[in-house]
Design an enzyme around this catalytic site. Structure first.
Site, short mmCIF file in Angstrom:
data_model
loop_
_atom_site.label_atom_id
_atom_site.label_comp_id
_atom_site.label_asym_id
_atom_site.label_seq_id
_atom_site.Cartn_x
_atom_site.Cartn_y
_atom_site.Cartn_z
N CYS A 157 6.51 -2.59 1.31
CA CYS A 157 5.52 -2.19 0.31
C CYS A 157 6.26 -1.93 -1.00
CB CYS A 157 4.80 -0.94 0.78
SG CYS A 157 3.54 -0.37 -0.37
N HIS B 148 -4.38 0.81 0.92
CA HIS B 148 -4.02 1.48 -0.33
C HIS B 148 -5.24 2.06 -1.03
CE1 HIS B 148 0.26 0.77 -0.84
NE2 HIS B 148 0.14 -0.50 -0.57
N HIS C 127 -3.20 -4.12 4.95
CA HIS C 127 -2.22 -3.27 4.24
C HIS C 127 -2.73 -2.95 2.83
CE1 HIS C 127 2.12 -2.34 3.00
NE2 HIS C 127 1.47 -2.38 1.86
N GLU C 128 -3.18 -3.98 2.10
CA GLU C 128 -3.63 -3.74 0.72
C GLU C 128 -4.88 -2.87 0.68
OE1 GLU C 128 -1.55 -4.25 -1.45
OE2 GLU C 128 -0.31 -5.55 -0.22
NI NI Z 1 1.77 -1.73 -0.13
#
Ligand code: NI
Length: 180
Positions: free
Chosen positions: A105, A151, A147-148
């Site tokens: 990341c 966020h 994953h994104e």
């Molecule tokens: Ni990330």
């Protein structure tokens, strides 16, 4: 266009829930996305979420190149994705069977972690013209989208890890064989 400063783990903007975008087709969103794409490419990342550049809005950009994952003729579309912008994304699990993989990341520089996530998902969101985009995703494509989108809910990948002994420095990755 501009290369934006990337927030690092510990900055509060990474820990908060980001807000919905009221108008995905607004010019300021197009400008933000152009800067995010430039920043992601400059940093050699596969994806970037707006909170990572200190903008608490539900916007992500990502790409899943075809040469990153094993593929068969039929699975290419699921596994690979062109450079994609998703605004106000929604995820849905198609198959909850989890797959493990190493993640990095841009907000957690220098580290990698082994994370298990559902291997087959569907996602929806708006593009820069305000049109709805819907796709299914597997493999690295499914991983980068999850994953994104994490966020946007204030979640960094170490929070998804079950075994912190698999949180390692990139420089030591050679000691770990890729699973499967
Ligand atoms: Ni990330």
């Amino acid at each position: 266009m501009a290369i934006l400063k990337i927030a690092r783990m510990g900055h509060p903007v990474l820990a908060r829930r980001a807000q919905e975008v009221a108008d995905p087709a607004a010019p300021e969103i197009r400008r933000l996305v152009a800067d995010m794409v430039e920043t992601m490419i400059d940093a050699n990342g596969a994806g970037l979420a707006a909170p990572q550049v200190h903008v608490p809005l539900r916007v992500v950009v990502f790409q899943a190149p075809a040469d990153r994952t094993p593929q068969t003729e039929n699975e290419t579309f699921d596994h690979a994705a062109p450079l994609t912008v998703l605004i106000n994304p929604l995820l849905e699990t198609i198959d909850p069977t989890e797959e493990g993989g190493w993640e990095g990341c841009l907000s957690v520089p220098g580290l990698r972690g082994y994370v298990e996530r559902p291997g087959h998902i569907r996602y929806r969101g708006f593009d820069l013209d305000g049109k709805m985009l819907e796709r299914s995703a597997r493999g690295f494509h499914a991983r980068v989208v999850q994953h994104e989108c994490d966020h946007l809910d204030g979640i960094l990948y170490p929070q998804r890890m079950r075994d912190l002994s698999k949180l390692i420095f990139e420089t030591e990755a050679r000691h770990w064989a890729q699973p499967e």
